[in-house]
Design a protein around this motif. Structure first.
Motif, mmCIF file in Angstrom:
data_model
loop_
_atom_site.group_PDB
_atom_site.id
_atom_site.type_symbol
_atom_site.label_atom_id
_atom_site.label_comp_id
_atom_site.label_asym_id
_atom_site.label_seq_id
_atom_site.Cartn_x
_atom_site.Cartn_y
_atom_site.Cartn_z
ATOM 1 N N ASP A 118 0.977 3.207 -3.242
ATOM 2 C CA ASP A 118 0.250 2.413 -4.505
ATOM 3 C C ASP A 118 -1.260 2.598 -4.670
ATOM 4 O OD1 ASP A 118 2.654 1.685 -5.196
ATOM 5 O OD2 ASP A 118 2.512 -0.422 -4.693
ATOM 6 N N ARG A 153 5.288 -4.183 -5.561
ATOM 7 C CA ARG A 153 4.536 -3.110 -5.857
ATOM 8 C C ARG A 153 3.307 -3.320 -7.014
ATOM 9 N NH1 ARG A 153 7.212 1.346 -3.630
ATOM 10 N NH2 ARG A 153 5.094 2.064 -4.230
ATOM 11 N N GLY A 154 2.609 -2.268 -6.861
ATOM 12 C CA GLY A 154 1.566 -2.309 -7.849
ATOM 13 C C GLY A 154 0.663 -3.328 -7.910
ATOM 14 N N LYS A 155 0.037 -3.769 -9.212
ATOM 15 C CA LYS A 155 -0.862 -4.864 -9.303
ATOM 16 C C LYS A 155 -0.052 -6.102 -8.940
ATOM 17 C CE LYS A 155 -3.768 -2.868 -12.705
ATOM 18 N NZ LYS A 155 -4.423 -3.191 -14.096
#
Length: 173
Positions: free
Chosen positions: A80, A107-109
């Motif tokens: 990520d 996951r991610g932001k």
């Protein structure tokens, strides 16, 4: 500080949020005192669902992993991560300018549960720094792990904050 009920998952849990939109400096300790007040009298699922990575950025913009995350968390983070250089090294708190905490179960932001600026040294206690909260967004499933990591890194001092000590003790009941 705001709070909302989230869907039940193995019991009740709460999502707690704060974002510094008015540029009013709030320390992490004051933010967690607000969390303690919001959760007073409520019951919530105490299990933790975290795999935290604590990233400190120095004055030159280099990112350092400050804690000792699991290999799985580092692998997920690497997938990520969109920044420049990442260094797996503990640096002294007086070099850290900003701190980001990610829960790599997400996951991610969505994985960013905390962002803050560092004030060095902490008033009256040179071993600790003060974190000024920019963003705080986590559930009660992440809260104790987050507090434990911040205490271990000397970025959270609970000695003079009975509300935070009480909040931590709720996870032991």
């Amino acid at each position: 500080m705001s709070e909302k009920n989230c869907p039940k998952v193995d019991g009740e849990f709460y999502h707690l949020c704060y974002e510094n939109k008015d540029h009013k400096a709030m320390s992490l300790e004051d933010c967690l005192t607000g969390v303690s007040e919001r959760l007073r009298g409520k019951s919530w699922a105490k299990d933790q669902r975290t795999d935290l990575v604590v990233i400190g950025t120095d004055e030159t913009g280099v990112d350092y992993v400050l804690n000792s995350p699991t290999i799985e968390a580092l692998d997920t983070f690497s997938e990520d991560y969109d920044g420049g250089m990442l260094v797996l090294k503990r640096i002294s708190n007086d070099r850290v300018k900003t701190v980001t905490v990610r829960n790599m179960v997400l996951r991610g932001k969505e994985s960013i549960i905390f962002e803050g600026k560092v004030v060095v040294p902490r008033d009256g206690d040179a071993d600790y720094v003060t974190l000024l909260v920019e963003k705080f967004s986590m559930t009660t499933h992440e809260l104790k792990s987050f507090m434990d990591e911040m205490m271990a890194l000397h970025m959270l001092n609970v000695a003079t904050y009975p509300a935070i000590r009480l909040l931590r003790s709720k996870y032991s009941e």
